[in-house]
Design a protein around this motif. Structure first.
Motif, PDB file in Angstrom:
ATOM      1  N   TYR A  54       2.853   1.482 -10.874  1.00 37.25           N
ATOM      2  CA  TYR A  54       3.108   0.917 -12.204  1.00 37.25           C
ATOM      3  C   TYR A  54       4.587   0.871 -12.585  1.00 37.25           C
ATOM      4  CZ  TYR A  54      -1.886   1.420 -12.350  1.00 37.25           C
ATOM      5  OH  TYR A  54      -3.216   1.325 -12.041  1.00 37.25           O
ATOM      6  N   GLU A  55       5.453   1.150 -11.616  1.00 40.73           N
ATOM      7  CA  GLU A  55       6.886   1.072 -11.893  1.00 40.73           C
ATOM      8  C   GLU A  55       7.350  -0.382 -11.861  1.00 40.73           C
ATOM      9  OE1 GLU A  55       8.630   3.471 -12.979  1.00 40.73           O
ATOM     10  OE2 GLU A  55       7.279   5.124 -12.522  1.00 40.73           O
ATOM     11  N   LYS A  56       8.426  -0.647 -12.545  1.00 32.45           N
ATOM     12  CA  LYS A  56       8.984  -2.010 -12.567  1.00 32.45           C
ATOM     13  C   LYS A  56       9.530  -2.360 -11.186  1.00 32.45           C
ATOM     14  CE  LYS A  56      10.212  -1.929 -17.417  1.00 32.45           C
ATOM     15  NZ  LYS A  56       9.626  -3.059 -18.060  1.00 32.45           N
ATOM     16  N   GLY A 109       0.816  -1.213   0.000  1.00 31.88           N
ATOM     17  CA  GLY A 109       0.000   0.000   0.000  1.00 31.88           C
ATOM     18  C   GLY A 109       0.847   1.259   0.000  1.00 31.88           C
ATOM     19  N   LEU A 110       2.000   1.195   0.627  1.00 29.98           N
ATOM     20  CA  LEU A 110       2.899   2.348   0.624  1.00 29.98           C
ATOM     21  C   LEU A 110       3.416   2.642  -0.780  1.00 29.98           C
ATOM     22  CD1 LEU A 110       4.982   1.663   3.857  1.00 29.98           C
ATOM     23  CD2 LEU A 110       3.103   3.297   3.562  1.00 29.98           C
ATOM     24  N   ILE A 111       3.680   1.597  -1.540  1.00 30.48           N
ATOM     25  CA  ILE A 111       4.118   1.763  -2.926  1.00 30.48           C
ATOM     26  C   ILE A 111       3.029   2.474  -3.726  1.00 30.48           C
ATOM     27  CG2 ILE A 111       4.706   0.526  -5.075  1.00 30.48           C
ATOM     28  CD1 ILE A 111       6.955   0.455  -2.972  1.00 30.48           C
ATOM     29  N   VAL A 112       1.798   2.056  -3.524  1.00 28.47           N
ATOM     30  CA  VAL A 112       0.666   2.676  -4.222  1.00 28.47           C
ATOM     31  C   VAL A 112       0.530   4.130  -3.793  1.00 28.47           C
ATOM     32  CG1 VAL A 112      -1.848   2.612  -4.510  1.00 28.47           C
ATOM     33  CG2 VAL A 112      -0.531   0.482  -4.540  1.00 28.47           C
ATOM     34  N   LYS A 113       0.581   4.381  -2.480  1.00 24.56           N
ATOM     35  CA  LYS A 113       0.422   5.737  -1.963  1.00 24.56           C
ATOM     36  C   LYS A 113       1.510   6.669  -2.490  1.00 24.56           C
ATOM     37  CE  LYS A 113      -0.798   8.320   2.071  1.00 24.56           C
ATOM     38  NZ  LYS A 113      -1.875   8.963   1.350  1.00 24.56           N
TER      39      LYS A 113
END
Length: 71
Positions: free
Chosen positions: A31-33, A22-26
């Motif tokens: 959509y990064e590799k 969720g932190l990546i999304v936030k």
């Protein structure tokens, strides 16, 4: 008893991984590799080791982002 403890540990581990994703999304990086994401994290980890000012700077950015959850 051991089976229950193992089940609870797995649930806790799964919940933690979901929260970390969720932190990546936030952060706007959904959509990064994966290689890029891992590289960012490794680089950040290297930069904050022994650098309290950089750690504080990044913590402030993160806290501000959490403060804007309603937007």
């Amino acid at each position: 008893m051991a089976k229950s403890t193992t089940t609870e540990a797995r649930k806790k581990d799964t919940r933690e991984k979901i929260e970390l994703g969720g932190l990546i999304v936030k952060a706007g990086l959904r959509y990064e590799k994966r290689a890029l994401l891992l590289g960012l994290l490794i680089d950040a980890n290297r930069r904050i080791k022994g650098d309290d000012m950089e750690r504080a700077r990044l913590a402030t950015i993160g806290a501000e982002a959490f403060g804007h959850d309603g937007e």
